[in-house]
Structures are given as structure tokens and as C-alpha cells.
Design an enzyme around this catalytic site. Structure first.
Site, mmCIF file in Angstrom:
data_model
loop_
_atom_site.group_PDB
_atom_site.id
_atom_site.type_symbol
_atom_site.label_atom_id
_atom_site.label_comp_id
_atom_site.label_asym_id
_atom_site.label_seq_id
_atom_site.Cartn_x
_atom_site.Cartn_y
_atom_site.Cartn_z
ATOM 1 N N GLU A 31 25.819 7.980 51.622
ATOM 2 C CA GLU A 31 26.870 8.408 50.707
ATOM 3 C C GLU A 31 27.965 7.350 50.737
ATOM 4 O O GLU A 31 28.228 6.757 51.783
ATOM 5 C CB GLU A 31 27.433 9.761 51.162
ATOM 6 N N ASN A 91 23.987 20.340 46.064
ATOM 7 C CA ASN A 91 24.458 19.985 47.402
ATOM 8 C C ASN A 91 25.474 21.020 47.862
ATOM 9 O O ASN A 91 26.513 21.159 47.220
ATOM 10 C CB ASN A 91 25.130 18.608 47.375
ATOM 11 N N GLU A 92 25.162 21.730 48.919
ATOM 12 C CA GLU A 92 26.140 22.641 49.529
ATOM 13 C C GLU A 92 26.831 23.529 48.496
ATOM 14 O O GLU A 92 28.040 23.766 48.587
ATOM 15 C CB GLU A 92 27.236 21.852 50.264
HETATM 16 O O1 AHR Z 1 28.595 14.030 55.143
HETATM 17 C C1 AHR Z 1 29.880 14.207 54.663
HETATM 18 C C2 AHR Z 1 29.987 15.397 53.735
HETATM 19 O O2 AHR Z 1 29.665 16.561 54.414
HETATM 20 C C3 AHR Z 1 29.048 15.408 52.570
HETATM 21 O O3 AHR Z 1 29.527 14.682 51.511
HETATM 22 C C4 AHR Z 1 28.975 16.859 52.213
HETATM 23 O O4 AHR Z 1 27.768 17.191 51.615
HETATM 24 C C5 AHR Z 1 29.216 17.547 53.520
HETATM 25 O O5 AHR Z 1 30.166 18.524 53.428
#
Ligand code: AHR
Length: 830
Positions: free
Chosen positions: A219, A550-551
Site C-alpha cells: 500500500e 477492504n474492511e
Molecule cells: O495496513 C494499514 C491499514 O490498516 C490499511 O490501509 C487498512 O486496510 C487497515 O486498516
């Protein structure tokens, strides 16, 4: 909190004394309330009989948190109202904002498990969505144990209050377990002697496991891409920095103008995606435009740097381009001629540095009485990973390669789904010519040029033999978004919560996702395959996974959009495996609802995340043992071990080494894992812990890096179960049978995983020992012979540690040091 644990562990359970004990089985009043500042979530209090005072349940324990809004400024709860419907389900409604524009609601059968929160504008007809039988109590002001609060009251059975007391106790004990750490070992293990472990293989139980067990999570966080892995040395090369990236930034940030007027124009850009360019005007003397890169530019003596820019001038102008050190000494110099006219020209040159310098600047000298427009001012080391143009920083990319990952997730994390709909990562803006790519504000507070875009990502996967695992938004942005952008929608509320791409825009969004598959896999003459071919890669990239979401908050908005996307992908590309999401944690409403949804929809794989303390890993080693073998598989897509405050050290790494022995036991279900985050630039760290820390010149890896590497470099495709019997080590003289050790404290801290790499026939044994004593391991039923042994050990508090590597003959036994993680590769071909 610590004092609270002491109470629990010291068996002084005084806080459970309340009306519940006196009036068991009787009706009591229960107050649901929040604190005046809105922090701390839902609180409950009870009173019974003639009692006038409220007794807080669990000392102002939080029974439910607000999920609304961004961390820091959001997550508040005001004006809590509670009620019950005809089925006895509890409903809680609250305002997550102080001015009451938004209403949040959720329900629970037991005040412990909650449905994902839903949010509506409070002027909407949200009551229609709630059960008609719901009797919602009105709000009143009262006081609980000296605190003035607002809340509402229902009558419940006092057994419920006792159960909630029990829940609070149970959670406190769980928290205390999570807080276990090696600092406590001198007390916890004061009588523990060195041990022997007899490990017996059960070859009949052998099962195939995933050969994609270890991957990497990438990321652009902590300057992981721009200023990090992406080898570009100029900061703000596109003059697109703005206050959308960071409050104080402007299009000229990181550029210093001397003796020239520097302005930003947008009237005739190279490409509409790259609207800004710099206009430099000089008068009677030469002027200078300088860029310091990302905290200085590192150059090496004798190495070549490729320079280019887009330029146009009022009349033909010759620019002197130099690399200079802090004292203004020229390290390298070249000239480029900017043609006159209104057309942009791409101009290239190169510079070879005369000396090493860790904080050089790029300086462009513009002669007197000139007017030049510049954009995409770029400087790259010629040496990039595998010599790729527009490539990756060689040492960092090699550090990733050395992990031997089997797949790579990209572009995140939260970067995938963005801060609000307008910040969702649109992959199309990250491919094609650099000058036409669409920069994107990075929700971690900086700027993404997206020079490291989907093309470079696919190429890197190919270079390292990894499966690409792109993760795209499920039509919803981050559930912690701070705004909603321009969109409004019936179900949207005011600022600050996950919403959805409007349904009428979803077909276009879904088409974009399908186009990514075509970009990766389509023939070179297909619409999107052509773009890949034009970039230099006519062959497909053989994409097989696609992460969606994602989440996310598993709301109706999410479910509807996820299903639309997945159905479309399955219909057009049945060979693509879609990876879904079950929220940001290993428990709670998104996790529960996410799993229900994944089962119902037969999602092939779901992404689980957890960032927890070493004690959690030690005490939850059976987490996957009872997962449904026939249901969706798991991608443990983000995890790390850290203490409160996010410190991390060898102990944290060992806890992961230990836990992964258990995950590997379940690698028929948990088919992929990736530690997160991966990269962090020193001085630019936004999230800790990370696997790899770097500055412009050097790299230092965490103890966790080695654990990942020890797994990654030694993958197995068959898992062979084993049983472990621990005994006190005996001198062999007294004739007594050594004492068997079965205490959980001890057995939880010792783990083994045995796998066979079917391609080589090697047997790989991983031994994790989080105990403060050495363990002699007797290997029953294991092959013997020459083995490569890697041992990571040290003081649990060490933050810098390296494994030792040796080769030795193994014949039925091995000793592992206290606080260690060992990988033993018993070679089949000796
Ligand atoms: O890994 C850092 C962050 O943690 C990511 O962007 C997110 O998906 C999670 O909350």
C-alpha cells in the site's frame, strides 16, 4: 485499565455488586446512555426496587462503539435511545454527530452481538425501516455515579444485568490474556526448567495445503510508493500537489524559485489529467528552479541518472540542468534545449555524478529574459530493479524479492477504497503514459503520482513470480471516510460515513472492474489489452484473483454493490476468483455479518484483518481449527503483532512465527496470508509496526521480516500433523519419569509445523518457542540427514536481530533456544 485487570486477576470482583445480585430474576430498570462528549460508546446502568441511583454496569464499560466517521474526529455517540421490538430484539438509535443531522441504528438479541450500524439523515423516513413493533423509549437527562448523562430507560429482567456483568468480567479476562507478554515471564515461569518436546509425526493425517501461503501486502502508506519503492527522485514532478493532498501544500510545494517568477498555469496542459504546469519567467539575469526530492536526492559516484521533462518556451531556450550538493558544488551537469512554440516536447538527457552525495538537489538554470513552461520534471537512477524504465528502487525491490512472496496485494488497504467516493482508486488513472496518469490524493495525507501504477505492479509480480492480487473497492469507500464527496443518495447521511456509488453509476464502475481483467489478461488487440501491449507487454499477465472490498461496513449498501460486482465478474470471467471482505477485525458486527453474507453468497475467499498484541496470538492459536472446511476460504490479508502504543520487537515477531504454525495447520482453509503494512520511510511513518523501514540510502528490516522470510523461502505443499508432548528435561540419573508439562501457559508458547515441499521432497520443520527456556526436541518419525537450519533468537525486547544460518546433520533431535523461531529444512537430495 491495568488497575482494572489487577482487580480481575486479584479476584477482587467488587464491581459486580449491584442491584442484580439482590433482585435476581426481577424486573429492573436499565438505562442506555452515552457520555456528554460522545466518546466511549454505549454505556448501560441499572437500578432496581426503591433504589434511586443508577449503577453503571462494568464501570462505564462500552457495550457498543460508534462506527461513524473518521478516527479522531468521529466515532461519537449522542442521544442514545433504546427500545425492544415484538421479538425481544433490542434496538439502539443514536446521533453520531452533535447537531443530530444523522441517525444511526443497530440491533442486538443480547446487547453483546450487534448488527452493522446503518446511518440515515435524521430528516428521512428511517422509522419505516425499523420493525413496526419497536417501542422506542424517550430521551432524558439523568446522572450516573456523579456523571450527568443523557439516555433512555427500558425495563429488563435482572438476569440480563447479571449476564452483562459476566460479559464485562469475561472481556476483562480476555484483555488480560491479550496483555500477556514476556516481561511477565520471570513471574509466570519462575519455576520452569528447560524442557524436552517429543514431537511425533502423523503421516496418515497428511493433507495438501495452499502453495500461496505467504504473500506481500503493498500500500502507498508511509511513503511506500512515491518517495519509496517507486524510484522517481523528484518530488512534485507534476506540479499537482494541492491542499487536497495536505492542507499546506500547493502546486509549487517542494520547488524553490530563485531569481525567477514561478507561476502555475492550466490553460494548455499536456493532458487534462495533469492540469497544472509551471511557468518560469526570468528578467535580467538567470533564474534557478530547484527540487530537493524526497528529503534529499541520493546520488552515487559514477552512476547515471536519467533526466527528462516536458517543456515549451516563448523562444528557444537552453536550460542548464545540474545535480548540486548542499554547498552548491556541481556533481553533474547537462543541457537541454526547449523549443519555441505552443506544443509540448518531451526532452531527455542524463547525468553522471562525480561524487557520492546523500542530499543533492536538482537545479534547472533558466537564462535571462526567458519564459519557459515545464511539467513532468523527472530524474530516475538508471539502475532500477531489473533495469526497468520507470522502475522500482533496486535495493527495496530486492528486499521484497528476498521474502519469496507468492502473491502481492495492491494498491492497499484503505488506499483501494479511499476517503470518500471521489477518492476510490480508479485503476485506469494509474496506467498509460505518465503524463496522462491521474494523480490522486493519498488518504494517508500525501500525493500519489501513480507512476507506480497497475502496469508497474503487474510487471513486478511477473518479475518475482508472484500472483497479482488487486483489491478494488466494492462500490463503497472506506468506512472511516471523513466526507461523501459530491454524491448524495437517499440512504446517505451527512458527512462522514461509508456510502455507496449511486446505483445509476454502478454499471460504469463495474465495467471499469471488468476492464481491469481485460487489461491484465485480454488479447493484445482487445480494447484494454492493447494498452498493456502498447506499454510493452503484449503477453497477458495471467491474473487469477480479484479482491473486492477492504474492511468494509457490511451494510445493505455494501452487500448490494458487492453482489452486483461479483455477479458481473463471475459471468464474464468465471476463472477469476473473487476475494471478498469481512470487515476490519476478527470479531464484531462486520465480521459476523460479513461471514454470514459470504456463506450465503458462496464467496470463494474472504479477507480477514487483525492488528493485535502478542498475547492475542499466544492465546488464540486454535482460531481457525473449527472454521468450516466447506465454506469460503480465508485470505489473512492484514495482520501484525504489536503492544499498545504500537511498539513491536522480537517478541511480537515470535508471536507471529508461533501463530503461523497454527495458521499453516489450517492452510487448507487459510490459503493466503500477508503481513501489513510492508514499507515505511523513516521520518514519514504514519502506521506502525511495518515490515521494512528505509530512508533514501539504507534499509533496516524488522524481526518480523525474518519470520516472513523463513516461511516464504521454505514453502510447503503438504502439511503433516504432529503431536507434541512436553516434559521437564531430566538428567537421566535419578530414574524418575520426567514430569509432563500440560499447563496452557507453557503449551501455548511452543508450536511446530511440518510441511513437505513436494517440488524438492524436502521436509520443513518450523519450531516456535516463546518460552524462557531451551527445549530439546525429539523428532519421532522425521527423516534424518543434512539440514539447513535458520534460527531467529535474542532478547524478546530486541528490535534489531538477524537469524543465524547453518547446515548440519539432523538425526532425530534438535535443540531450540529460549525465545526463538527455527526453520529446519531437511534436504531430501543430499
Ligand atoms: O495496513 C494499514 C491499514 O490498516 C490499511 O490501509 C487498512 O486496510 C487497515 O486498516
Amino acid at each position: 485499565m491495568k488497575a482494572f485487570y489487577k482487580l480481575v486477576l486479584g479476584f477482587t470482583l467488587t464491581f459486580s455488586i449491584g442491584p442484580s445480585d439482590i433482585f435476581a430474576g426481577k424486573p429492573v430498570d436499565m438505562l442506555a446512555f452515552s457520555l456528554p462528549d460522545g466518546n466511549g460508546g454505549l454505556k448501560l446502568a441499572s437500578r432496581a426496587g426503591a433504589d434511586k441511583d443508577w449503577h453503571s454496569i462494568g464501570n462505564f464499560h462500552s457495550f457498543l462503539g460508534s462506527d461513524y466517521g473518521a478516527w479522531g474526529s468521529g466515532k461519537k455517540m449522542h442521544n442514545v435511545r433504546i427500545g425492544q421490538d415484538a421479538q425481544g430484539i433490542y434496538w439502539v438509535l443514536f446521533n453520531p454527530d452533535k447537531n443530530g443531522e444523522v441517525i444511526a441504528f443497530t440491533s442486538s438479541p443480547d446487547l453483546e452481538h450487534w448488527t452493522p450500524q446503518e446511518y440515515r439523515r435524521s430528516d428521512s423516513d428511517y422509522m419505516k425501516e425499523l420493525p413496526s413493533s419497536l417501542i422506542l423509549e424517550s430521551l432524558s437527562d439523568t446522572s450516573v455515579q456523579g456523571k450527568d448523562v443523557k439516555g433512555s430507560v427500558i425495563t429488563v429482567d435482572s438476569d440480563l444485568i447479571s449476564r452483562l456483568d459476566g460479559l464485562v468480567h469475561y472481556q476483562a479476562i480476555k484483555n488480560a490474556k491479550n496483555d500477556e507478554r514476556t516481561d511477565q515471564d520471570p513471574w509466570r515461569f519462575k519455576d520452569l526448567k528447560p524442557l524436552t518436546a517429543t514431537v511425533t509425526l502423523d503421516k496418515n493425517g497428511a493433507k495438501p495445503i495452499s502453495d500461496e501461503f505467504i504473500g506481500i501486502f503493498f500500500e502507498d502508506i508511509n511513503y511506500g510508493a512515491d518517495g519509496g519503492l517507486y524510484a522517481e527522485l523528484i518530488q512534485n514532478r507534476d506540479f499537482e500537489y494541492s491542499d487536497k493532498d495536505r492542507k499546506e501544500w500547493t502546486p509549487t510545494s517542494y520547488w524553490i524559485a530563485k531569481d525567477l517568477s514561478l507561476s502555475i498555469d492550466t490553460s494548455n496542459p499536456i493532458h487534462p489529467n495533469n492540469a497544472n504546469y509551471a511557468v518560469c519567467k526570468t528578467e535580467d539575469r538567470s533564474g534557478y528552479l530547484t527540487n530537493e526530492g524526497f528529503d534529499g536526492i541520493v546520488v552515487k559516484k559514477g552512476e547515471k541518472y536519467l533526466f527528462n521533462l516536458f517543456g515549451r518556451a516563448v523562444s528557444k531556450t537552453s536550460l542548464k540542468v545540474s545535480l548540486i550538493d548542499k554547498d552548491g558544488k556541481v556533481l553533474a551537469q547537462t543541457k537541454i534545449n526547449v523549443p519555441a512554440g505552443s506544443e509540448w516536447s518531451k526532452l531527455d538527457s542524463s547525468l553522471i555524478s562525480k561524487a557520492d552525495c546523500s542530499n543533492a538537489c536538482l537545479q534547472i538554470e533558466i537564462p535571462a529574459k526567458s519564459e519557459v513552461s515545464l511539467d513532468m520534471v523527472s530524474l530516475f537512477p538508471e539502475k532500477t530493479f531489473k533495469g526497468r524504465k520507470n522502475g522500482l528502487r533496486e535495493d527495496l525491490a530486492q528486499t521484497l524479492a528476498d521474502l519469496h512472496p507468492k502473491f502481492m496485494r495492491f494498491p492497499g488497504g484503505c488506499v483501494s477504497h479511499g476517503n470518500g467516493i471521489d477518492n476510490i482508486y480508479d485503476w485506469k488513472g494509474s496506467v498509460g503514459p505518465l503524463e496522462a496518469r491521474k494523480p490522486l490524493p493519498n488518504l494517508w495525507g500525501y500525493h500519489q503520482t501513480r507512476g507506480l501504477g497497475f502496469y508497474e505492479y503487474f510487471l513486478f509480480c511477473e518479475d518475482l513470480g508472484m500472483q497479482p492480487l488487486p483489491v478494488l473497492a466494492a462500490g463503497v469507500p472506506c468506512q472511516n471516510s471523513s466526507h461523501h464527496s459530491k454524491y448524495t443518495h437517499d440512504e446517505l447521511t451527512a458527512n462522514g460515513q461509508q456510502c455507496g456509488i449511486p446505483l445509476e453509476d454502478m454499471p460504469a464502475y463495474i465495467q471499469d472492474i471488468l476492464d481491469l481483467v481485460e487489461y491484465a489478461n485480454g488479447p493484445a488487440d482487445s480494447e484494454w489489452g492493447r494498452l498493456r501491449a502498447e506499454a510493452g507487454h503484449p503477453e497477458p499477465f495471467n491474473l487469477k484473483y480479484l479482491g473486492i472490498g477492504n474492511e468494509d461496513l457490511i451494510s445493505q449498501t455494501f452487500k448490494e454493490r458487492f453482489k452486483m460486482i461479483r455477479d458481473a465478474v463471475n459471468a464474464k470471467y468465471p476463472d477469476i476468483t473473487v476475494v471478498g471482505t469481512v470487515g476490519p477485525f476478527f470479531e464484531g458486527s462486520d465480521y459476523e455479518e460479513g461471514w454470514k453474507f459470504a456463506h450465503k453468497e458462496n464467496v470463494e475467499i474472504v479477507d480477514e484483518h487483525y492488528y493485535v498484541a502478542p498475547g492475542w496470538y499466544v492465546n488464540n492459536r486454535n482460531f481457525y481449527d473449527n472454521y468450516d472446511r466447506k465454506g469460503p476460504k480465508v485470505y489473512l490479508g492484514e495482520y501484525a503483532s504489536h503492544y499498545p502504543g504500537r511498539e513491536s520487537n522480537l517478541e511480537c515477531a515470535l508471536s507471529i512465527g508461533l501463530y503461523l504454525t497454527d495458521v499453516e495447520r489450517n492452510a487448507d482453509v487459510v490459503t493466503m496470508t500477508s503481513y501489513a503494512p510492508l514499507l515505511s520511510k523513516k521520518g514519514r511513518t504514519q502506521w506502525r509496526p511495518d515490515l521494512i523501514y528505509f530512508d533514501n540510502e539504507s534499509i533496516s528490516v524488522s524481526p518480523d521480516y525474518y519470520v516472513q522470510q523463513m516461511y516464504g523461502a521454505n514453502p510447503g505443499s503438504t502439511y503433516i500433523p504432529s503431536s507434541i508432548a512436553l516434559h521437564e528435561k531430566c538428567c537421566g540419573k535419578c530414574g524418575r519419569t520426567p514430569k509432563e508439562i500440560s499447563a496452557d501457559d507453557v503449551t501455548n508458547r511452543f508450536g511446530i509445523s511440518t510441511v513437505v515441499d513436494e517440488t524438492t521432497g524436502d521436509t520443513i520443520v518450523r519450531i516456535a518457542n516463546l518460552l524462557p527456556v531451551e527445549v530439546d526436541v525429539n523428532l519421532e518419525g522425521y527423516p534424518s540427514g543434512m539440514s539447513e537450519i535458520t534460527v531467529l533468537t535474542g532478547n524478546p525486547r530486541d528490535t534489531k536481530v538477524e537469524p543465524s544460518v547453518s547446515k548440519t546433520e539432523i538425526n532425530g533431535s534438535v535443540s531450540v533456544p529460549a525465545y526463538s523461531f527455527t526453520t529446519m529444512r531437511i534436504l531430501s537430495n543430499q
